[in-house]
Design a protein around this motif. Structure first.
Motif, PDB file in Angstrom:
ATOM      1  N   GLU A 251      44.522 -41.146 -34.970  1.00  0.00           N
ATOM      2  CA  GLU A 251      43.991 -40.460 -33.947  1.00  0.00           C
ATOM      3  C   GLU A 251      42.597 -40.882 -33.361  1.00  0.00           C
ATOM      4  OE1 GLU A 251      45.388 -38.139 -32.134  1.00  0.00           O
ATOM      5  OE2 GLU A 251      47.460 -38.297 -33.283  1.00  0.00           O
ATOM      6  N   GLU A 252      41.747 -41.501 -34.214  1.00  0.00           N
ATOM      7  CA  GLU A 252      40.493 -41.941 -33.901  1.00  0.00           C
ATOM      8  C   GLU A 252      40.593 -43.110 -33.050  1.00  0.00           C
ATOM      9  OE1 GLU A 252      41.584 -41.660 -37.232  1.00  0.00           O
ATOM     10  OE2 GLU A 252      40.630 -39.970 -38.123  1.00  0.00           O
ATOM     11  N   VAL A 253      41.689 -44.001 -33.105  1.00  0.00           N
ATOM     12  CA  VAL A 253      41.877 -45.142 -32.275  1.00  0.00           C
ATOM     13  C   VAL A 253      42.273 -44.403 -30.764  1.00  0.00           C
ATOM     14  CG1 VAL A 253      43.447 -47.178 -31.707  1.00  0.00           C
ATOM     15  CG2 VAL A 253      42.525 -46.570 -34.121  1.00  0.00           C
ATOM     16  N   ILE A 254      43.153 -43.578 -30.768  1.00  0.00           N
ATOM     17  CA  ILE A 254      43.662 -42.954 -29.502  1.00  0.00           C
ATOM     18  C   ILE A 254      42.312 -42.284 -28.888  1.00  0.00           C
ATOM     19  CG2 ILE A 254      45.235 -41.496 -28.492  1.00  0.00           C
ATOM     20  CD1 ILE A 254      46.400 -43.740 -29.654  1.00  0.00           C
ATOM     21  N   GLU A 255      41.614 -41.398 -29.814  1.00  0.00           N
ATOM     22  CA  GLU A 255      40.497 -40.772 -29.184  1.00  0.00           C
ATOM     23  C   GLU A 255      39.600 -41.834 -28.539  1.00  0.00           C
ATOM     24  OE1 GLU A 255      39.043 -38.259 -32.540  1.00  0.00           O
ATOM     25  OE2 GLU A 255      40.980 -36.778 -32.145  1.00  0.00           O
ATOM     26  N   ALA A 256      39.425 -42.790 -29.348  1.00  0.00           N
ATOM     27  CA  ALA A 256      38.378 -43.778 -28.676  1.00  0.00           C
ATOM     28  C   ALA A 256      38.566 -44.442 -27.534  1.00  0.00           C
ATOM     29  CB  ALA A 256      38.096 -45.101 -29.921  1.00  0.00           C
ATOM     30  N   ALA A 257      40.083 -44.666 -27.422  1.00  0.00           N
ATOM     31  CA  ALA A 257      40.464 -45.205 -25.930  1.00  0.00           C
ATOM     32  C   ALA A 257      40.395 -44.343 -24.996  1.00  0.00           C
ATOM     33  CB  ALA A 257      41.861 -45.584 -26.509  1.00  0.00           C
ATOM     34  N   GLU A 258      40.736 -43.005 -25.362  1.00  0.00           N
ATOM     35  CA  GLU A 258      40.537 -41.957 -24.173  1.00  0.00           C
ATOM     36  C   GLU A 258      39.069 -41.715 -23.703  1.00  0.00           C
ATOM     37  OE1 GLU A 258      42.292 -38.440 -26.098  1.00  0.00           O
ATOM     38  OE2 GLU A 258      44.345 -39.118 -25.699  1.00  0.00           O
ATOM     39  N   CYS A 259      38.091 -41.674 -24.890  1.00  0.00           N
ATOM     40  CA  CYS A 259      36.660 -42.004 -24.562  1.00  0.00           C
ATOM     41  C   CYS A 259      36.423 -42.954 -23.439  1.00  0.00           C
ATOM     42  CB  CYS A 259      35.887 -41.836 -25.768  1.00  0.00           C
ATOM     43  SG  CYS A 259      35.967 -40.368 -26.750  1.00  0.00           S
ATOM     44  N   ASP A 260      36.768 -44.112 -23.649  1.00  0.00           N
ATOM     45  CA  ASP A 260      36.593 -45.234 -22.784  1.00  0.00           C
ATOM     46  C   ASP A 260      37.565 -44.951 -21.424  1.00  0.00           C
ATOM     47  OD1 ASP A 260      34.969 -46.398 -24.445  1.00  0.00           O
ATOM     48  OD2 ASP A 260      36.462 -47.516 -25.519  1.00  0.00           O
ATOM     49  N   GLY A 261      38.246 -44.089 -21.381  1.00  0.00           N
ATOM     50  CA  GLY A 261      38.828 -43.687 -20.082  1.00  0.00           C
ATOM     51  C   GLY A 261      40.235 -44.724 -20.022  1.00  0.00           C
ATOM     52  N   VAL A 262      40.735 -44.945 -21.041  1.00  0.00           N
ATOM     53  CA  VAL A 262      42.077 -45.713 -21.101  1.00  0.00           C
ATOM     54  C   VAL A 262      43.049 -44.568 -21.557  1.00  0.00           C
ATOM     55  CG1 VAL A 262      43.464 -47.323 -22.153  1.00  0.00           C
ATOM     56  CG2 VAL A 262      41.222 -47.673 -22.007  1.00  0.00           C
ATOM     57  N   THR A 263      43.905 -44.284 -20.574  1.00  0.00           N
ATOM     58  CA  THR A 263      44.991 -43.036 -20.933  1.00  0.00           C
ATOM     59  C   THR A 263      46.188 -43.606 -20.414  1.00  0.00           C
ATOM     60  OG1 THR A 263      44.248 -41.985 -18.785  1.00  0.00           O
ATOM     61  CG2 THR A 263      43.045 -41.219 -20.828  1.00  0.00           C
TER      62      THR A 263
END
Length: 316
Positions: free
Chosen positions: A200-212
């Motif tokens: 989940e940390e990888v997905i959350e980091a991507a969402e923080c960078d605006g990658v969704t």
């Protein structure tokens, strides 16, 4: 003196007990696997080097392979079956596996409702017998009593209906798509499991960078599941070049019409056991089986020693 003796005793390596019970537990499985897999494989390879001369088995070396590749009749049937097998495999790679990846990506959406029902419904055909699947699809696609013309008429597409299983140009594609329908649940579940394994940390980091959304799938998730896609690809390769059952059920041992659906498995069956007026030839059947084994061995070796070594793996 006593101090030196005691120091040697303390520095002596500790011998671990031999775990003979492991061999005892593995022995039954090894014997069964050898009897069912190893010994038949060795016997098949041996039989391909022999032939019947004057009613007695005689060692002929590679003569059977020369007949398979050099004789006009044998070579025509073999290369036709190999070509159909390659097309059968390519259709699975280009249709089944991408659809499986797409379905897994959609089912991994956290807020998707009835995801468990969709997973079960898609995976259910995998559990069905190939006899049932073949018989059902023959009924569905039949131009006489099938439901396909009626269903296509409901949506105004009846003019596109054709007896696909009875035409040489479309029979192989139709059988391949039936196989895709039955087994698409396997890549879907394997990719779905790989997606769930992403932290989940990888997905959350991507969402923080605006990658969704789908951008997140292509840029983040897809590179992380490439090893699973590689495993699915090699399983598809092995399964397709071992295929026989569905083609036999739908099109029969002759793999009609006009051998348009004939693959290596059906050619092996007719050659080894015989069919109708054709007598069985054990030596030539073993020769075809040996060639199939070498093709599969080459493909698996290419993946294990070339592709897999270059594939980047991520440790979490």
């Amino acid at each position: 003196m006593s101090d030196a003796t005691s120091s040697r005793d303390t520095m002596a390596p500790i011998r671990r007990p031999r775990r003979w019970h492991i061999a005892v537990f593995l022995l039954p499985a090894f014997l069964v696997y050898s009897a069912v897999m190893i010994l038949p494989l060795i016997e098949t390879l041996r039989l391909s080097l022999f032939n019947t001369v004057d009613g007695e088995p005689a060692f002929v070396g590679l003569a059977n392979f020369k007949v398979l590749f050099g004789d006009a009749r044998w070579a025509a049937d073999f290369w036709n079956a190999l070509k159909n097998n390659v097309i059968f495999f390519i259709i699975h790679m280009l249709v089944q596996n991408p659809i499986g990846v797409a379905l897994a990506a959609m089912l991994s959406i956290p807020k998707l409702r009835f995801a468990a029902f969709y997973r079960t419904a898609i995976f259910l055909p995998t559990l069905l017998s190939f006899v049932i699947v073949g018989f059902i699809w023959k009924l569905i696609l039949s131009p006489i009593w099938g439901v396909s013309p009626y269903l296509m008429d409901l949506v105004g597409l009846k003019s596109f209906f054709s007896p696909w299983l009875g035409k040489p140009d479309t029979a192989l594609i139709a059988v391949s798509l039936i196989s895709v329908w039955q087994y698409v649940g396997i890549p879907m579940m394997l990719i779905y499991a790989a997606l769930l394994n992403i932290p989940e940390e990888v997905i959350e980091a991507a969402e923080c960078d605006g990658v969704t959304g789908w951008s997140q799938f292509w840029k983040i998730k897809l590179p992380l599941i490439l090893p699973a896609i590689g495993i699915i690809s090699i399983l598809t390769f092995v399964g397709n070049f071992n295929a026989f059952d569905l083609v036999y059920t739908v099109q029969g041992a002759l793999a009609g019409p006009d051998k348009s659906t004939d693959i290596l498995g059906t050619l092996l069956y007719r050659t080894f056991f015989g069919f109708q007026l054709q007598l069985g030839d054990r030596s030539m059947g073993a020769t075809i089986a040996t060639v199939m084994f070498l093709i599969i061995l080459a493909g698996v070796s290419l993946y294990l020693f070339v592709i897999q070594r270059r594939m980047r793996r991520y440790q979490f």
